[in-house]
Design a protein around this motif. Sequence first.
Motif, PDB file in Angstrom:
ATOM      1  N   SER A 136       0.835  -1.202   0.000  1.00 30.47           N
ATOM      2  CA  SER A 136       0.000   0.000   0.000  1.00 30.47           C
ATOM      3  C   SER A 136       0.867   1.247   0.000  1.00 30.47           C
ATOM      4  CB  SER A 136      -0.925   0.014   1.209  1.00 30.47           C
ATOM      5  OG  SER A 136      -1.836  -1.051   1.139  1.00 30.47           O
ATOM      6  N   CYS A 137       1.927   1.248   0.820  1.00 29.84           N
ATOM      7  CA  CYS A 137       2.833   2.399   0.875  1.00 29.84           C
ATOM      8  C   CYS A 137       3.525   2.595  -0.465  1.00 29.84           C
ATOM      9  CB  CYS A 137       3.877   2.206   1.976  1.00 29.84           C
ATOM     10  SG  CYS A 137       3.179   2.390   3.633  1.00 29.84           S
ATOM     11  N   ASP A 138       3.932   1.493  -1.084  1.00 30.52           N
ATOM     12  CA  ASP A 138       4.594   1.574  -2.383  1.00 30.52           C
ATOM     13  C   ASP A 138       3.630   2.142  -3.424  1.00 30.52           C
ATOM     14  OD1 ASP A 138       6.852   1.155  -4.074  1.00 30.52           O
ATOM     15  OD2 ASP A 138       5.790  -0.579  -4.929  1.00 30.52           O
ATOM     16  N   ARG A 139       2.384   1.692  -3.393  1.00 30.37           N
ATOM     17  CA  ARG A 139       1.366   2.177  -4.330  1.00 30.37           C
ATOM     18  C   ARG A 139       1.110   3.665  -4.093  1.00 30.37           C
ATOM     19  NH1 ARG A 139      -3.262  -1.313  -3.811  1.00 30.37           N
ATOM     20  NH2 ARG A 139      -2.068  -2.736  -5.103  1.00 30.37           N
ATOM     21  N   ILE A 140       1.031   4.075  -2.835  1.00 27.00           N
ATOM     22  CA  ILE A 140       0.809   5.491  -2.510  1.00 27.00           C
ATOM     23  C   ILE A 140       1.989   6.325  -2.979  1.00 27.00           C
ATOM     24  CG2 ILE A 140       0.647   7.134  -0.581  1.00 27.00           C
ATOM     25  CD1 ILE A 140      -1.030   4.982   0.885  1.00 27.00           C
ATOM     26  N   ALA A 141       3.181   5.820  -2.769  1.00 20.35           N
ATOM     27  CA  ALA A 141       4.379   6.547  -3.203  1.00 20.35           C
ATOM     28  C   ALA A 141       4.385   6.718  -4.720  1.00 20.35           C
ATOM     29  CB  ALA A 141       5.637   5.815  -2.747  1.00 20.35           C
ATOM     30  N   ASN A 142       4.013   5.652  -5.446  1.00 21.40           N
ATOM     31  CA  ASN A 142       3.967   5.739  -6.913  1.00 21.40           C
ATOM     32  C   ASN A 142       2.917   6.747  -7.371  1.00 21.40           C
ATOM     33  OD1 ASN A 142       6.043   3.969  -7.421  1.00 21.40           O
ATOM     34  ND2 ASN A 142       4.717   2.176  -7.567  1.00 21.40           N
ATOM     35  N   LYS A 143       1.738   6.717  -6.739  1.00 25.48           N
ATOM     36  CA  LYS A 143       0.674   7.668  -7.092  1.00 25.48           C
ATOM     37  C   LYS A 143       1.119   9.098  -6.802  1.00 25.48           C
ATOM     38  CE  LYS A 143      -2.576   4.892  -8.495  1.00 25.48           C
ATOM     39  NZ  LYS A 143      -3.007   4.873  -9.868  1.00 25.48           N
ATOM     40  N   THR A 144       1.786   9.285  -5.672  1.00 27.30           N
ATOM     41  CA  THR A 144       2.281  10.619  -5.321  1.00 27.30           C
ATOM     42  C   THR A 144       3.305  11.084  -6.338  1.00 27.30           C
ATOM     43  OG1 THR A 144       1.929  10.139  -2.975  1.00 27.30           O
ATOM     44  CG2 THR A 144       3.407  11.966  -3.501  1.00 27.30           C
ATOM     45  N   LYS A 145       4.191  10.195  -6.714  1.00 28.07           N
ATOM     46  CA  LYS A 145       5.227  10.517  -7.702  1.00 28.07           C
ATOM     47  C   LYS A 145       4.590  10.877  -9.041  1.00 28.07           C
ATOM     48  CE  LYS A 145       9.647   8.528  -8.814  1.00 28.07           C
ATOM     49  NZ  LYS A 145      10.405   7.290  -8.974  1.00 28.07           N
ATOM     50  N   GLU A 146       3.579  10.110  -9.473  1.00 24.68           N
ATOM     51  CA  GLU A 146       2.880  10.404 -10.728  1.00 24.68           C
ATOM     52  C   GLU A 146       2.194  11.769 -10.655  1.00 24.68           C
ATOM     53  OE1 GLU A 146       0.160   7.221 -11.626  1.00 24.68           O
ATOM     54  OE2 GLU A 146       1.758   5.714 -11.658  1.00 24.68           O
ATOM     55  N   GLY A 147       1.578  12.056  -9.500  1.00 24.37           N
ATOM     56  CA  GLY A 147       0.912  13.345  -9.313  1.00 24.37           C
ATOM     57  C   GLY A 147       1.892  14.501  -9.395  1.00 24.37           C
ATOM     58  N   ILE A 148       3.035  14.338  -8.755  1.00 27.67           N
ATOM     59  CA  ILE A 148       4.066  15.376  -8.797  1.00 27.67           C
ATOM     60  C   ILE A 148       4.565  15.567 -10.223  1.00 27.67           C
ATOM     61  CG2 ILE A 148       6.434  15.904  -8.092  1.00 27.67           C
ATOM     62  CD1 ILE A 148       5.714  14.634  -5.365  1.00 27.67           C
ATOM     63  N   ASN A 149       4.793  14.467 -10.942  1.00 24.63           N
ATOM     64  CA  ASN A 149       5.247  14.559 -12.330  1.00 24.63           C
ATOM     65  C   ASN A 149       4.230  15.289 -13.203  1.00 24.63           C
ATOM     66  OD1 ASN A 149       7.662  13.286 -11.809  1.00 24.63           O
ATOM     67  ND2 ASN A 149       6.968  11.272 -12.482  1.00 24.63           N
ATOM     68  N   ARG A 150       2.957  14.939 -13.033  1.00 21.61           N
ATOM     69  CA  ARG A 150       1.907  15.613 -13.813  1.00 21.61           C
ATOM     70  C   ARG A 150       1.856  17.098 -13.473  1.00 21.61           C
ATOM     71  NH1 ARG A 150      -2.203  10.991 -12.852  1.00 21.61           N
ATOM     72  NH2 ARG A 150      -1.606   9.532 -14.488  1.00 21.61           N
ATOM     73  N   GLY A 151       1.951  17.403 -12.185  1.00 20.95           N
ATOM     74  CA  GLY A 151       1.954  18.810 -11.761  1.00 20.95           C
ATOM     75  C   GLY A 151       3.135  19.554 -12.356  1.00 20.95           C
ATOM     76  N   GLY A 152       4.297  18.912 -12.381  1.00 20.19           N
ATOM     77  CA  GLY A 152       5.496  19.523 -12.970  1.00 20.19           C
ATOM     78  C   GLY A 152       5.329  19.780 -14.451  1.00 20.19           C
ATOM     79  N   GLU A 153       4.693  18.829 -15.139  1.00 19.48           N
ATOM     80  CA  GLU A 153       4.453  19.014 -16.574  1.00 19.48           C
ATOM     81  C   GLU A 153       3.544  20.218 -16.817  1.00 19.48           C
ATOM     82  OE1 GLU A 153       2.880  15.426 -18.255  1.00 19.48           O
ATOM     83  OE2 GLU A 153       4.638  14.250 -17.668  1.00 19.48           O
ATOM     84  N   VAL A 154       2.483  20.336 -16.017  1.00 21.17           N
ATOM     85  CA  VAL A 154       1.538  21.446 -16.181  1.00 21.17           C
ATOM     86  C   VAL A 154       2.247  22.770 -15.913  1.00 21.17           C
ATOM     87  CG1 VAL A 154      -0.535  22.520 -15.207  1.00 21.17           C
ATOM     88  CG2 VAL A 154      -0.515  20.073 -15.685  1.00 21.17           C
ATOM     89  N   VAL A 155       3.035  22.829 -14.842  1.00 23.00           N
ATOM     90  CA  VAL A 155       3.760  24.054 -14.524  1.00 23.00           C
ATOM     91  C   VAL A 155       4.753  24.383 -15.644  1.00 23.00           C
ATOM     92  CG1 VAL A 155       5.462  25.067 -12.953  1.00 23.00           C
ATOM     93  CG2 VAL A 155       3.482  23.864 -12.031  1.00 23.00           C
ATOM     94  N   GLY A 156       5.452  23.373 -16.142  1.00 25.68           N
ATOM     95  CA  GLY A 156       6.412  23.586 -17.232  1.00 25.68           C
ATOM     96  C   GLY A 156       5.731  24.113 -18.482  1.00 25.68           C
ATOM     97  N   GLU A 157       4.585  23.528 -18.848  1.00 23.07           N
ATOM     98  CA  GLU A 157       3.856  23.993 -20.026  1.00 23.07           C
ATOM     99  C   GLU A 157       3.365  25.419 -19.827  1.00 23.07           C
ATOM    100  OE1 GLU A 157       0.767  21.133 -20.713  1.00 23.07           O
ATOM    101  OE2 GLU A 157       2.178  19.558 -21.275  1.00 23.07           O
TER     102      GLU A 157
END
Length: 150
Positions: A17-38
């Motif tokens: 569960s922690c690993d899954r949460i960490a992956n989801k958090t990482k994906e969210g951060i990456n998506r947020g970074g992409e939006v900010v970059g664009e």
Amino acid sequence: MKIYQLTTLIILFSFLSCDRIANKTKEGINRGGEVVGESATEFFEGVSEGVDKTLECTIILSEDLQQNGLKTGVYDIGSQSSSNNNKLTLYVIFDTDFDRTVIAKAYNKSGLEIGRAKTTINGTKGDADYYDFLFDERTDIGFRNRITIE
């Protein structure tokens, strides 16, 4: 023994569960970074376009030169060994043979003349080339200035 297996099972599920949460958090951060970059890229492109429009000068080719077969293309305002923008580079297109010294006059936003520069323009019908007009080093061709070519 059952307690040991149950504890191991709970720890295993917790870890997954922690690993899954960490992956989801990482994906969210990456998506947020992409939006900010664009968004940042679009912002800076907009600023750049705004600056380009603000820095544009009006280049006016005299009726006489137009009737003698000259047209203008792109231009660039730069500097020649000074901090002032005192150099006009103009792309000239020849519809007829041409060989003459021409004068560029620069005017500020108030319509006051701020400098003159001469150069010889020569070319044959169908040719095109860049020509430099070097103004006095005290001339500073600024924002939204007007330049006439006579």
